[in-house]
Scaffold this motif. Structure first.
Motif, PDB file in Angstrom:
ATOM      1  N   MET A   1      13.746  -5.855  54.072  1.00 39.08           N
ATOM      2  CA  MET A   1      15.015  -5.137  53.917  1.00 39.08           C
ATOM      3  C   MET A   1      15.545  -5.325  52.503  1.00 39.08           C
ATOM      4  O   MET A   1      15.502  -6.431  51.966  1.00 39.08           O
ATOM      5  N   THR A   2      16.000  -4.226  51.887  1.00 40.12           N
ATOM      6  CA  THR A   2      16.536  -4.269  50.532  1.00 40.12           C
ATOM      7  C   THR A   2      17.989  -3.803  50.556  1.00 40.12           C
ATOM      8  O   THR A   2      18.263  -2.698  51.050  1.00 40.12           O
ATOM      9  N   PRO A   3      18.924  -4.616  50.061  1.00 48.21           N
ATOM     10  CA  PRO A   3      20.334  -4.205  50.104  1.00 48.21           C
ATOM     11  C   PRO A   3      20.584  -2.845  49.460  1.00 48.21           C
ATOM     12  O   PRO A   3      21.397  -2.050  49.971  1.00 48.21           O
ATOM     13  N   ARG A   4      19.909  -2.567  48.342  1.00 46.85           N
ATOM     14  CA  ARG A   4      20.125  -1.289  47.660  1.00 46.85           C
ATOM     15  C   ARG A   4      19.734  -0.113  48.558  1.00 46.85           C
ATOM     16  O   ARG A   4      20.448   0.892  48.652  1.00 46.85           O
ATOM     17  N   ILE A   5      18.608  -0.243  49.234  1.00 48.73           N
ATOM     18  CA  ILE A   5      18.162   0.841  50.126  1.00 48.73           C
ATOM     19  C   ILE A   5      19.065   0.935  51.357  1.00 48.73           C
ATOM     20  O   ILE A   5      19.390   2.029  51.830  1.00 48.73           O
ATOM     21  N   THR A   6      19.466  -0.217  51.877  1.00 45.78           N
ATOM     22  CA  THR A   6      20.367  -0.221  53.038  1.00 45.78           C
ATOM     23  C   THR A   6      21.663   0.517  52.715  1.00 45.78           C
ATOM     24  O   THR A   6      22.140   1.350  53.507  1.00 45.78           O
ATOM     25  N   ARG A  94      12.518  -0.321  58.531  1.00 40.44           N
ATOM     26  CA  ARG A  94      13.253  -0.045  59.755  1.00 40.44           C
ATOM     27  C   ARG A  94      14.612  -0.751  59.742  1.00 40.44           C
ATOM     28  O   ARG A  94      15.619  -0.204  60.187  1.00 40.44           O
ATOM     29  N   ALA A  95      14.641  -1.984  59.256  1.00 38.05           N
ATOM     30  CA  ALA A  95      15.897  -2.720  59.200  1.00 38.05           C
ATOM     31  C   ALA A  95      16.889  -2.031  58.252  1.00 38.05           C
ATOM     32  O   ALA A  95      18.099  -2.024  58.513  1.00 38.05           O
ATOM     33  N   ASP A  96      16.400  -1.460  57.136  1.00 37.42           N
ATOM     34  CA  ASP A  96      17.278  -0.732  56.215  1.00 37.42           C
ATOM     35  C   ASP A  96      17.956   0.427  56.935  1.00 37.42           C
ATOM     36  O   ASP A  96      19.152   0.675  56.759  1.00 37.42           O
ATOM     37  N   ILE A  97      17.168   1.155  57.736  1.00 35.27           N
ATOM     38  CA  ILE A  97      17.708   2.329  58.420  1.00 35.27           C
ATOM     39  C   ILE A  97      18.755   1.927  59.456  1.00 35.27           C
ATOM     40  O   ILE A  97      19.869   2.457  59.483  1.00 35.27           O
ATOM     41  N   LEU A  98      18.404   0.944  60.301  1.00 37.00           N
ATOM     42  CA  LEU A  98      19.329   0.551  61.365  1.00 37.00           C
ATOM     43  C   LEU A  98      20.595  -0.078  60.805  1.00 37.00           C
ATOM     44  O   LEU A  98      21.709   0.232  61.246  1.00 37.00           O
ATOM     45  N   GLY A 240      16.037  -3.479  67.999  1.00 35.51           N
ATOM     46  CA  GLY A 240      15.915  -2.070  67.667  1.00 35.51           C
ATOM     47  C   GLY A 240      14.934  -1.805  66.547  1.00 35.51           C
ATOM     48  O   GLY A 240      14.318  -0.731  66.475  1.00 35.51           O
ATOM     49  N   THR A 241      14.755  -2.781  65.649  1.00 30.90           N
ATOM     50  CA  THR A 241      13.779  -2.588  64.563  1.00 30.90           C
ATOM     51  C   THR A 241      12.352  -2.531  65.102  1.00 30.90           C
ATOM     52  O   THR A 241      11.472  -1.949  64.469  1.00 30.90           O
ATOM     53  N   PHE A 242      12.138  -3.130  66.279  1.00 23.39           N
ATOM     54  CA  PHE A 242      10.798  -3.096  66.870  1.00 23.39           C
ATOM     55  C   PHE A 242      10.579  -1.855  67.735  1.00 23.39           C
ATOM     56  O   PHE A 242       9.454  -1.409  67.916  1.00 23.39           O
ATOM     57  N   THR A 243      11.671  -1.328  68.305  1.00 21.45           N
ATOM     58  CA  THR A 243      11.530  -0.166  69.185  1.00 21.45           C
ATOM     59  C   THR A 243      11.685   1.155  68.435  1.00 21.45           C
ATOM     60  O   THR A 243      11.420   2.219  69.017  1.00 21.45           O
TER      61      THR A 243
END
Length: 249
Positions: A1-6, A94-98, A240-243
């Protein structure tokens, strides 16, 4: 996960919402209208201000429910439109998106909760013994929980209709068992045991603990209930990052 992308994902979601003023109006005004309708319907009934009895629970329940529906449908639409697959093809995790979605919707809920609390406390006369900012904090935690659940369950729906059907399956049982309509101690033993495992129970408890506070301090156990709500939301968001799936089969 990247803060900038999040943060970029969060900005994208907010930009999409800004182009849909009707949705923004519904998100911000519907909870206020429900609270106002509750007050109006019971305004001539003897026995005190109904907002004192049901206001805190509604302030906890509405952001949870609204964010659950909005996030589950929105994420499903992103997947069916192919947007999610294109985002995952880029250096977007996935974590960035969620987390980006959660941050953007929390910003919306901040405004939504501020309006509802301002209406309930400032205009309709809801009595609160604890600090007002604690009401807002609990409401944000509840919306975070609704957002996390909505993102997680969206992976199990193939159509928007299916996504909406998760509401009666996951939200209504919690509404009946959380102690909103009848104190939990008056429920059958099995119902009390089940309610101990439902996150909305702790969300309602936390909001009622703020109202029951004295001299600007929340009631005992309020912060514990709030931490449980946030902890469950973080666990659900991590799951949710896994599903999260790229596309709908």
């Amino acid at each position: 996960m990247t803060p900038r992308i999040t943060l970029a994902v969060a900005r994208r979601v907010l930009h999409q919402l800004r182009r849909d003023p009707r949705t923004i109006a519904l998100l911000l005004l519907v909870p206020c209208l429900v609270l106002l309708l509750l007050w109006w319907v019971f305004s001539e009934v003897a026995g005190g201000n109904i907002i004192n009895s049901f206001g805190p629970a509604l302030i906890a329940f509405m952001p949870f429910t609204v964010m659950f529906i909005v996030t589950s449908v929105t994420m499903l639409r992103e997947r069916t439109a192919g947007t999610l697959e294109r985002m995952l093809a880029m250096p977007t995790g996935r974590a960035d998106i969620l987390l980006g979605y959660a941050l953007a919707l929390l910003a919306v809920c901040f405004v939504q909760s501020a309006l509802v609390i301002g209406l309930g406390v400032g205009i309709l006369g809801m009595e609160v013994g604890g600090p007002i900012w604690a009401l807002l904090l609990v409401a944000l935690a509840d919306s975070f929980l609704g957002t996390a659940l909505g993102l997680a369950v969206s992976a199990f729906a193939r159509t928007e209709f299916q996504a909406v059907q998760f509401m009666p399956a996951l939200v209504f049982p919690q509404l009946l068992l959380c102690g909103l309509f009848i104190p939990r101690e008056n429920m059958p033993g099995a119902a009390q045991a089940i309610s101990d495992f439902l996150p909305l129970t702790y969300a309602i408890n936390a909001m009622q603990g703020v109202q029951a506070g004295v001299d600007g301090q929340v009631a005992s156990g309020t912060w514990t209930d709030l931490l449980i709500v946030v902890g469950i939301a973080v666990v659900v968001l991590a799951l949710g990052t896994f599903t999260l799936r790229r596309r709908t089969d």
